[in-house]
Design a protein around this motif. Sequence first.
Motif, PDB file in Angstrom:
ATOM      1  N   PRO A   1       0.836  -1.202   0.000  1.00  0.00           N
ATOM      2  CA  PRO A   1       0.000   0.000   0.000  1.00  0.00           C
ATOM      3  C   PRO A   1       0.872   1.252   0.000  1.00  0.00           C
ATOM      4  N   ASP A   2       0.483   2.262  -0.816  1.00  0.00           N
ATOM      5  CA  ASP A   2       1.266   3.494  -0.849  1.00  0.00           C
ATOM      6  C   ASP A   2       0.453   4.715  -0.428  1.00  0.00           C
ATOM      7  N   GLY A   3      -0.766   4.467   0.062  1.00  0.00           N
ATOM      8  CA  GLY A   3      -1.575   5.568   0.562  1.00  0.00           C
ATOM      9  C   GLY A   3      -2.207   6.428  -0.509  1.00  0.00           C
ATOM     10  N   THR A   4      -2.068   6.027  -1.785  1.00  0.00           N
ATOM     11  CA  THR A   4      -2.579   6.822  -2.888  1.00  0.00           C
ATOM     12  C   THR A   4      -3.901   6.263  -3.384  1.00  0.00           C
ATOM     13  N   THR A   5      -4.899   7.114  -3.530  1.00  0.00           N
ATOM     14  CA  THR A   5      -6.156   6.723  -4.149  1.00  0.00           C
ATOM     15  C   THR A   5      -6.207   7.339  -5.537  1.00  0.00           C
ATOM     16  N   ILE A   6      -6.307   6.495  -6.542  1.00  0.00           N
ATOM     17  CA  ILE A   6      -6.317   6.941  -7.934  1.00  0.00           C
ATOM     18  C   ILE A   6      -7.752   6.926  -8.434  1.00  0.00           C
ATOM     19  N   SER A   7      -8.175   8.013  -9.055  1.00  0.00           N
ATOM     20  CA  SER A   7      -9.565   8.134  -9.504  1.00  0.00           C
ATOM     21  C   SER A   7      -9.773   7.485 -10.864  1.00  0.00           C
ATOM     22  N   VAL A   8     -11.035   7.192 -11.161  1.00  0.00           N
ATOM     23  CA  VAL A   8     -11.393   6.638 -12.469  1.00  0.00           C
ATOM     24  C   VAL A   8     -11.026   7.616 -13.576  1.00  0.00           C
ATOM     25  N   ASP A   9     -11.278   8.909 -13.363  1.00  0.00           N
ATOM     26  CA  ASP A   9     -10.952   9.907 -14.385  1.00  0.00           C
ATOM     27  C   ASP A   9      -9.455   9.951 -14.665  1.00  0.00           C
ATOM     28  N   THR A  10      -8.635   9.791 -13.626  1.00  0.00           N
ATOM     29  CA  THR A  10      -7.185   9.781 -13.811  1.00  0.00           C
ATOM     30  C   THR A  10      -6.770   8.629 -14.712  1.00  0.00           C
ATOM     31  N   VAL A  11      -7.315   7.441 -14.453  1.00  0.00           N
ATOM     32  CA  VAL A  11      -6.977   6.272 -15.264  1.00  0.00           C
ATOM     33  C   VAL A  11      -7.495   6.447 -16.685  1.00  0.00           C
ATOM     34  N   ARG A  12      -8.725   6.888 -16.832  1.00  0.00           N
ATOM     35  CA  ARG A  12      -9.305   7.083 -18.166  1.00  0.00           C
ATOM     36  C   ARG A  12      -8.471   8.061 -18.992  1.00  0.00           C
ATOM     37  N   ASN A  13      -8.069   9.156 -18.399  1.00  0.00           N
ATOM     38  CA  ASN A  13      -7.303  10.166 -19.122  1.00  0.00           C
ATOM     39  C   ASN A  13      -5.889   9.700 -19.460  1.00  0.00           C
ATOM     40  N   ALA A  14      -5.375   8.735 -18.688  1.00  0.00           N
ATOM     41  CA  ALA A  14      -4.015   8.257 -18.908  1.00  0.00           C
ATOM     42  C   ALA A  14      -3.920   7.205 -20.010  1.00  0.00           C
ATOM     43  N   LEU A  15      -5.016   6.516 -20.310  1.00  0.00           N
ATOM     44  CA  LEU A  15      -4.976   5.493 -21.346  1.00  0.00           C
ATOM     45  C   LEU A  15      -4.625   6.133 -22.686  1.00  0.00           C
ATOM     46  N   LEU A  16      -3.775   5.464 -23.440  1.00  0.00           N
ATOM     47  CA  LEU A  16      -3.270   6.027 -24.684  1.00  0.00           C
ATOM     48  C   LEU A  16      -4.366   6.138 -25.737  1.00  0.00           C
ATOM     49  N   LYS A  17      -4.330   7.229 -26.490  1.00  0.00           N
ATOM     50  CA  LYS A  17      -5.192   7.422 -27.651  1.00  0.00           C
ATOM     51  C   LYS A  17      -4.382   7.065 -28.895  1.00  0.00           C
ATOM     52  N   ALA A  18      -5.073   6.911 -30.027  1.00  0.00           N
ATOM     53  CA  ALA A  18      -4.387   6.540 -31.261  1.00  0.00           C
ATOM     54  C   ALA A  18      -3.269   7.516 -31.604  1.00  0.00           C
ATOM     55  N   ALA A  19      -3.532   8.803 -31.454  1.00  0.00           N
ATOM     56  CA  ALA A  19      -2.530   9.822 -31.781  1.00  0.00           C
ATOM     57  C   ALA A  19      -1.310   9.754 -30.875  1.00  0.00           C
ATOM     58  N   ASP A  20      -1.468   9.150 -29.686  1.00  0.00           N
ATOM     59  CA  ASP A  20      -0.341   9.018 -28.763  1.00  0.00           C
ATOM     60  C   ASP A  20       0.631   7.923 -29.193  1.00  0.00           C
ATOM     61  N   VAL A  21       0.137   6.953 -29.952  1.00  0.00           N
ATOM     62  CA  VAL A  21       0.936   5.785 -30.303  1.00  0.00           C
ATOM     63  C   VAL A  21       1.639   5.958 -31.648  1.00  0.00           C
ATOM     64  N   GLY A  22       0.913   6.442 -32.654  1.00  0.00           N
ATOM     65  CA  GLY A  22       1.512   6.623 -33.972  1.00  0.00           C
ATOM     66  C   GLY A  22       0.474   7.018 -35.001  1.00  0.00           C
ATOM     67  N   PRO A  23       0.896   7.578 -36.146  1.00  0.00           N
ATOM     68  CA  PRO A  23      -0.037   8.116 -37.133  1.00  0.00           C
ATOM     69  C   PRO A  23      -0.904   7.079 -37.823  1.00  0.00           C
TER      70      PRO A  23
END
Length: 232
Positions: A31-53
């Motif tokens: 445990p690291d005492g950190t609570t990660i929100s759903v919005d944080t995870v959703r926003n962090a997932l890669l989009k197509a433009a993040d990976v390549g053209p």
Amino acid sequence: MVVIGRVLRAVVAACAVAAFAGCSSDDTPEPDGTTISVDTVRNALLKAADVGPTWKTPAESAAPGRLVSICGADTAPAAVPGNPQLVSAPLSDEGTEGVQSLTQIGLVYEDTVSAATALAALRTVADACPPSVSQPAKTGDREEPAYTETARTAPLEEGGWIGFVTTRNKQYDKEHAATADVAVAAVARGNVVLVDQYAIYRLGKSDASANPQFSADWQKLVGTTLNRIGGQ
């Protein structure tokens, strides 16, 4: 931008690669005492433009609320452990000589204990997968040549995230020169489990090292997402 090498369009709709995930008590994150929100995870997932053209969101993908297959071959997708909030983002890159795909699934639990328990449950499934499976050719809607698939699972640790990765190599019969490589990383930190599946299918290749960049590519994709979650 994370640029993953272009794989050319192929006639591989029926030869899509399988995938997996898993973990054990030895990999249980502290445990690291950190609570990660759903919005944080959703926003962090890669989009197509993040990976390549050449990457895009596929028109068709797995039903929401499901994980990927852990043992590959004909095994069903793993059940989602516990009762998390789930976010996902599938991506693909198709070409004349192959296909790449990335399936990102974030499982956001109420607490660290639930996330660690989920990771351990997935690893238990992975540990029960056979190291090698041979399958006969399939016909019909899911036509696929005969193949042999090997797999190994190893611990994985990245920036405070702890879990495992299962890598698989699929060799098709000599009359259908092709290979498939799949990596599923399942890692946990705090109240989140991230399951990332990267798969690449290549035509005209018949050796186990057909894609020498495979290991570097999946590590780059997973690492980028974990850094984005950690940087929120």
